[in-house]
Design an enzyme around this catalytic site. Sequence first.
Site, PDB file in Angstrom:
ATOM      1  N   ARG A  72      36.616  47.810  42.510  1.00  0.00           N
ATOM      2  CA  ARG A  72      37.265  46.781  43.484  1.00  0.00           C
ATOM      3  C   ARG A  72      36.570  46.834  44.741  1.00  0.00           C
ATOM      4  O   ARG A  72      36.373  45.758  45.427  1.00  0.00           O
ATOM      5  CB  ARG A  72      38.697  47.217  43.626  1.00  0.00           C
ATOM      6  N   HIS A  76      35.230  43.646  47.078  1.00  0.00           N
ATOM      7  CA  HIS A  76      35.876  43.480  48.396  1.00  0.00           C
ATOM      8  C   HIS A  76      34.741  43.591  49.554  1.00  0.00           C
ATOM      9  O   HIS A  76      34.925  42.921  50.386  1.00  0.00           O
ATOM     10  CB  HIS A  76      37.133  44.460  48.558  1.00  0.00           C
ATOM     11  N   ASP A  77      33.709  44.589  49.197  1.00  0.00           N
ATOM     12  CA  ASP A  77      32.619  44.255  50.183  1.00  0.00           C
ATOM     13  C   ASP A  77      31.996  43.020  50.062  1.00  0.00           C
ATOM     14  O   ASP A  77      31.336  42.383  51.148  1.00  0.00           O
ATOM     15  CB  ASP A  77      31.781  45.563  49.974  1.00  0.00           C
ATOM     16  N   VAL A  80      33.280  39.699  51.627  1.00  0.00           N
ATOM     17  CA  VAL A  80      33.476  39.594  53.159  1.00  0.00           C
ATOM     18  C   VAL A  80      32.153  40.069  53.910  1.00  0.00           C
ATOM     19  O   VAL A  80      31.577  40.941  53.866  1.00  0.00           O
ATOM     20  CB  VAL A  80      34.340  40.467  53.720  1.00  0.00           C
ATOM     21  N   GLY A  82      29.202  39.304  52.849  1.00  0.00           N
ATOM     22  CA  GLY A  82      28.094  39.864  51.893  1.00  0.00           C
ATOM     23  C   GLY A  82      28.080  41.226  51.513  1.00  0.00           C
ATOM     24  O   GLY A  82      28.845  42.037  52.205  1.00  0.00           O
ATOM     25  N   ASP A  84      27.198  44.371  52.120  1.00  0.00           N
ATOM     26  CA  ASP A  84      26.729  44.991  53.492  1.00  0.00           C
ATOM     27  C   ASP A  84      27.212  46.163  53.748  1.00  0.00           C
ATOM     28  O   ASP A  84      27.100  46.605  54.910  1.00  0.00           O
ATOM     29  CB  ASP A  84      26.485  44.171  54.468  1.00  0.00           C
ATOM     30  N   SER A  86      30.239  46.539  54.941  1.00  0.00           N
ATOM     31  CA  SER A  86      31.135  46.173  56.022  1.00  0.00           C
ATOM     32  C   SER A  86      32.523  46.720  55.958  1.00  0.00           C
ATOM     33  O   SER A  86      33.048  47.037  57.010  1.00  0.00           O
ATOM     34  CB  SER A  86      31.193  44.816  56.441  1.00  0.00           C
ATOM     35  N   ASP A 257      46.931  47.505  33.233  1.00  0.00           N
ATOM     36  CA  ASP A 257      46.830  47.142  31.878  1.00  0.00           C
ATOM     37  C   ASP A 257      47.819  48.088  30.912  1.00  0.00           C
ATOM     38  O   ASP A 257      47.526  49.096  30.945  1.00  0.00           O
ATOM     39  CB  ASP A 257      45.488  47.258  31.042  1.00  0.00           C
ATOM     40  N   THR A 260      45.744  49.562  27.436  1.00  0.00           N
ATOM     41  CA  THR A 260      44.685  50.604  27.585  1.00  0.00           C
ATOM     42  C   THR A 260      44.430  50.839  29.106  1.00  0.00           C
ATOM     43  O   THR A 260      43.310  50.188  29.450  1.00  0.00           O
ATOM     44  CB  THR A 260      43.306  50.363  26.711  1.00  0.00           C
ATOM     45  N   ASP A 265      37.941  47.492  29.332  1.00  0.00           N
ATOM     46  CA  ASP A 265      37.575  46.617  28.092  1.00  0.00           C
ATOM     47  C   ASP A 265      38.209  45.478  28.168  1.00  0.00           C
ATOM     48  O   ASP A 265      38.646  45.194  29.203  1.00  0.00           O
ATOM     49  CB  ASP A 265      38.211  47.626  27.094  1.00  0.00           C
TER      50      ASP A 265
HETATM   51  C1  HEM Z   1      40.244  36.774  40.756  1.00  0.00           C
HETATM   52  C2  HEM Z   1      40.889  37.209  41.959  1.00  0.00           C
HETATM   53  C3  HEM Z   1      41.436  38.478  42.366  1.00  0.00           C
HETATM   54  C4  HEM Z   1      42.662  38.757  42.832  1.00  0.00           C
HETATM   55  C5  HEM Z   1      43.640  37.800  43.423  1.00  0.00           C
HETATM   56  C6  HEM Z   1      42.714  40.333  42.603  1.00  0.00           C
HETATM   57  C7  HEM Z   1      43.717  40.878  43.363  1.00  0.00           C
HETATM   58  C8  HEM Z   1      44.220  42.091  42.914  1.00  0.00           C
HETATM   59  C9  HEM Z   1      45.404  42.916  43.504  1.00  0.00           C
HETATM   60  C10 HEM Z   1      46.470  42.257  44.259  1.00  0.00           C
HETATM   61  C11 HEM Z   1      45.238  44.294  43.097  1.00  0.00           C
HETATM   62  C12 HEM Z   1      46.373  45.285  43.176  1.00  0.00           C
HETATM   63  C13 HEM Z   1      46.057  46.053  44.562  1.00  0.00           C
HETATM   64  C14 HEM Z   1      46.950  46.841  44.957  1.00  0.00           C
HETATM   65  O1  HEM Z   1      48.172  46.484  45.300  1.00  0.00           O
HETATM   66  O2  HEM Z   1      47.077  48.147  44.844  1.00  0.00           O
HETATM   67  C15 HEM Z   1      44.205  44.287  42.472  1.00  0.00           C
HETATM   68  C16 HEM Z   1      43.238  45.491  41.929  1.00  0.00           C
HETATM   69  C17 HEM Z   1      42.419  45.434  41.354  1.00  0.00           C
HETATM   70  N1  HEM Z   1      41.450  44.749  41.221  1.00  0.00           N
HETATM   71 FE1  HEM Z   1      41.420  42.900  41.657  1.00  0.00          FE
HETATM   72  N2  HEM Z   1      41.691  40.749  42.190  1.00  0.00           N
HETATM   73  C18 HEM Z   1      40.921  39.774  41.967  1.00  0.00           C
HETATM   74  C19 HEM Z   1      39.525  39.820  41.255  1.00  0.00           C
HETATM   75  C20 HEM Z   1      39.039  41.037  41.147  1.00  0.00           C
HETATM   76  C21 HEM Z   1      37.609  41.240  40.628  1.00  0.00           C
HETATM   77  C22 HEM Z   1      36.529  40.131  40.907  1.00  0.00           C
HETATM   78  C23 HEM Z   1      37.280  42.615  40.647  1.00  0.00           C
HETATM   79  C24 HEM Z   1      36.007  43.389  40.405  1.00  0.00           C
HETATM   80  C25 HEM Z   1      35.116  42.983  39.914  1.00  0.00           C
HETATM   81  C26 HEM Z   1      38.787  43.243  40.835  1.00  0.00           C
HETATM   82  C27 HEM Z   1      38.971  44.364  40.443  1.00  0.00           C
HETATM   83  C28 HEM Z   1      40.322  45.217  40.671  1.00  0.00           C
HETATM   84  C29 HEM Z   1      40.677  46.585  40.256  1.00  0.00           C
HETATM   85  C30 HEM Z   1      39.386  47.431  39.409  1.00  0.00           C
HETATM   86  C31 HEM Z   1      41.875  46.830  40.710  1.00  0.00           C
HETATM   87  C32 HEM Z   1      42.482  48.148  40.742  1.00  0.00           C
HETATM   88  C33 HEM Z   1      42.056  48.885  41.956  1.00  0.00           C
HETATM   89  C34 HEM Z   1      42.953  50.251  41.919  1.00  0.00           C
HETATM   90  O3  HEM Z   1      43.368  50.845  40.808  1.00  0.00           O
HETATM   91  O4  HEM Z   1      42.743  51.089  42.830  1.00  0.00           O
HETATM   92  N3  HEM Z   1      39.651  42.536  41.149  1.00  0.00           N
HETATM   93  N4  HEM Z   1      43.382  43.025  42.231  1.00  0.00           N
END
Ligand code: HEM
Length: 337
Positions: A72, A76-77, A80, A82, A84, A86, A257, A260, A265
Amino acid sequence: MAKLGIVILFALLGAAAAQFNYDEFMEDQGPPSPGLKFGYYKRTCPRAEEIVREAVRDAVSKNPGIGAGLIRMAFHDCFVQGCDGSVLLDPTPANPRPEKLGPPNFPSLRGFEVIDAAKSALEKACHGVVSCADIVQYAGRDASFFLSNGRVSYELPGGRFDGRISLENETLAFLPPPFFTLPQLIGSFRAKGLDADDLVVLSGSHSVGRSHCSSFSDRIGGTAPPPSDMDPALAAALRKQCPANPTFNNDPTVVQDVVTPGLLDNQYYNNVLRRQVLFNSDAALMTSEQTAAMVRDNAKQGRRWEKKFARAMVKMASIEIKTAANGEVRTNCRVVN
Ligand code: HEM
Ligand SMILES: *[C@@H]1O[C@H](CO)[C@@H](O)[C@H](O)[C@H]1NC(C)=O
């Protein structure tokens, strides 16, 4: 004896060739974007990528959730300012509200201590050489590798420079929130040079990690039937784990998920099809025929999704790259030089 040596040498070369086929790789991923290079640290810090991988392996073996945090963090890097580094900057008197404190990042973003551990090992091995921006992307790559049991495996070019600008108010401006609709999500991704296929493919990372209840409480309802299309059984299970009105001090986490939870996956796509996903942004992938077809394909073809995920991660890791002209290589990832 010499003959045996040659036989062994060729066996090793054969194994290496089987592992890495350049043509197949270029077909899969294409050439690196301008400013980035495969094996960027080969001469200046030969063990750079290994050192990052060791730090990630160490952290993930203790807590797989940190791996999800690192995937994640890479996202997020990049969205915002690019890719970098930040997102890593701590508040200072000169910049009291950096990205790190923005609502999408605080308090949920995790894994910062892994970047610190990798950076301190890298500074010992080769002082001032490896950028924090590269560490973040390598760490996301390595976390994907470990959480998929080695199935998501890809080469990632390096050469990103670290930025000096980090503003909280840019996080909500560029990072899509979980309540976004499909057109809004596509708009956020397009603004960063990513398309609908990238959106669908990268959303698959919601097959690992967790979410705070506050990120989806609008979708599980109270005692009344949920106002969303979420599977009622999942909504009922989530209502048991979450307070009706989460607050900063009472905001438990649940797994993304349910099938799993620790494995990166394609199960995510089956969850989307069964309406067993947490966010509106996940469910929204079924709201156009084009993206729904992508969801179905990814649900059916796991190996294909793994390759597409790798390629999309490389593409994401090349957003708005800074160079020596507008960046630096920090010695401490939390502060500008
Ligand atoms: C499509 C738009 C996306 C939205 C709206 C979104 C939103 C979120 C939100 C709200 C969470 C939960 C954060 C929390 O409450 O702890 C989350 C978790 C996560 N997101 Fe996304 N996400 C998006 C795309 C992505 C992308 C592109 C990636 C990576 C390539 C990603 C990877 C993850 C991962 C791995 C988690 C679990 C993080 C953890 O367990 O600490 N997400 N996301
Ligand atoms: C964020 O704040 C800075 C100054 O604090 C300002 O210059 C900038 O325009 C703001 N950006 C956005 C996207 O609101």
